[in-house]
Design a protein around this motif. Structure first.
Motif, short mmCIF file in Angstrom:
data_model
loop_
_atom_site.label_atom_id
_atom_site.label_comp_id
_atom_site.label_asym_id
_atom_site.label_seq_id
_atom_site.Cartn_x
_atom_site.Cartn_y
_atom_site.Cartn_z
N THR A 77 28.24 37.34 50.75
CA THR A 77 28.41 38.25 49.62
C THR A 77 29.86 38.74 49.58
O THR A 77 30.66 38.43 50.46
CB THR A 77 27.48 39.47 49.77
N ASP A 139 27.46 40.89 37.97
CA ASP A 139 26.70 40.45 39.14
C ASP A 139 27.67 40.05 40.25
O ASP A 139 28.79 39.61 39.99
CB ASP A 139 25.81 39.24 38.79
N ASN A 140 27.20 40.15 41.51
CA ASN A 140 28.04 39.78 42.64
C ASN A 140 28.53 38.34 42.54
O ASN A 140 29.63 38.01 43.01
CB ASN A 140 27.28 40.01 43.96
N GLU A 141 27.72 37.48 41.88
CA GLU A 141 28.10 36.06 41.75
C GLU A 141 29.41 35.88 40.99
O GLU A 141 30.11 34.89 41.19
CB GLU A 141 26.99 35.27 41.03
N TYR A 142 29.74 36.82 40.12
CA TYR A 142 30.98 36.74 39.35
C TYR A 142 32.20 36.59 40.27
O TYR A 142 33.17 35.90 39.93
CB TYR A 142 31.13 37.98 38.48
N ILE A 144 32.33 35.29 43.32
CA ILE A 144 32.24 34.21 44.31
C ILE A 144 32.75 32.90 43.72
O ILE A 144 32.28 32.47 42.67
CB ILE A 144 30.79 34.07 44.82
N GLU A 146 33.70 28.67 44.30
CA GLU A 146 33.28 27.49 45.06
C GLU A 146 34.17 27.29 46.29
O GLU A 146 33.69 26.96 47.37
CB GLU A 146 33.33 26.26 44.14
#
Length: 327
Positions: A77, A139-142, A144, A146
């Motif tokens: 995360t 969202d936290n995914e924003y 992260i 690759e």
């Protein structure tokens, strides 16, 4: 007063073999951010507004380790941290453990201006919602990328904190994940050190200084780890005399209260800005590796580092402008 001045950084400690394409990308980003700051200063925006504006821009670009593109924790995360300080009145705000706020530096400013506190962390920071708004949630995914997912995997295979996820350390074998004679942080092995923070320091035309710093921290860091960036006096400091933002080995910067030391030797030893920066980098880092940028109320700008390079740019009202990486 000597007019306005601005400096930005994207981390200290750079792989000498960093591909030229990546170097150019970094210089383009630093130049863009400098120009944003210069425009704001020419429009007579106060220093505190300019540092927030510039760091927000740095956070939005995944090239450096802050906001989008932040380093990942051991859990995969993002836990971001930032601070901002207005030398005019020594007001400050800081946040840690931020996971869903798009611009941590703007949240830090809200802590300074819309809360009774100087520092909020984790859920307390995330829940700061003034009626006027001012923070965009994602969202936290924003955050992260690759690339960082791959680097976290390398760090886990090596059982290390990747302090610079662009440089294999001596004896670091990606296949066997062996680290021979590793560098250490607080006694634990780390990979060789590098860019992991962004920051901006400004003195405006009225002689007011401000500083802001933002980071995602260390790749594969323990959840809950807090570095120097949100710590006032360590990673960030501004007062009537100067504004300072640091980058590098957070634990060493914390021990040396690096940013405050620059102001202290100016105040108590009467050193000039560059002299103060050089003194602090040489005398206060012990075995640590770091760098910093600084401005003075007289419109001076300075930087220093004790590692292979620092992504940086600076400009002054008299027309001087420089963007660089190496010594």
């Amino acid at each position: 007063m000597g007019g306005w001045a601005i400096a930005v950084h994207g981390g200290a400690g750079v792989d000498p073999n960093l591909p030229l394409e990546r170097q150019e990308q970094a210089k383009v980003l630093l130049t863009r951010c400098l120009n944003i700051g210069i425009s704001a200063l020419r429009s007579s925006l106060p220093a505190i507004d300019v540092v927030e504006l510039v760091v927000r821009e740095l956070e939005s670009d995944p090239l450096f380790n802050s906001g989008r593109g932040s380093a990942l924790t051991e859990k995969g995360t993002v836990e971001m941290e930032a601070s901002i300080m207005d030398g005019h009145g020594r007001r400050c705000g800081a946040v840690s453990g931020v996971t869903t706020v798009k611009s941590p530096v703007s949240l830090a400013r809200l802590v300074m201006e819309k809360s009774p506190h100087s520092y909020l962390a984790f859920s307390g920071a995330e829940e700061l919602r003034p009626p006027t708004g001012g923070v965009e949630m994602v969202d936290n995914e924003y955050f992260i990328t690759e690339e960082n997912v791959g680097m976290l995997q390398l760090a886990k295979e090596a059982n290390t904190i990747l302090f610079d996820y662009r440089i294999p350390t001596v004896g670091f074998d990606k296949c066997s994940a062996v680290v021979e004679n590793p560098l250490q942080m607080n006694g634990l092995p780390i990979s060789v050190y590098a860019p992991e923070t962004v920051g901006c320091v400004v003195v405006d035309g009225e002689g007011r200084c401000a500083a802001a710093t933002s980071t995602g921290g260390l790749m594969n860091k323990m959840s809950g780890r807090i570095g120097d960036s949100p710590l006032i006096g360590a990673g960030t400091y501004a007062c009537e005399v100067c504004g300072v933002s640091c980058t590098g080995e957070g634990e060493a910067i914390i021990r040396g209260t690096l940013a405050r030391e620059v102001a202290a030797v100016m105040e108590y030893k009467g050193l000039g800005l560059q002299e103060a920066v050089d003194y602090v980098v040489k005398e206060r880092l012990d075995q640590g590796k770091a760098g910093l940028i600084a401005v003075s109320r007289n419109g001076e700008v300075a930087y220093g580092f004790n590692c292979i390079g620092m992504f940086r740019g600076c400009a002054t009202q008299d027309g001087f402008m420089e963007v660089g990486i190496w010594e």
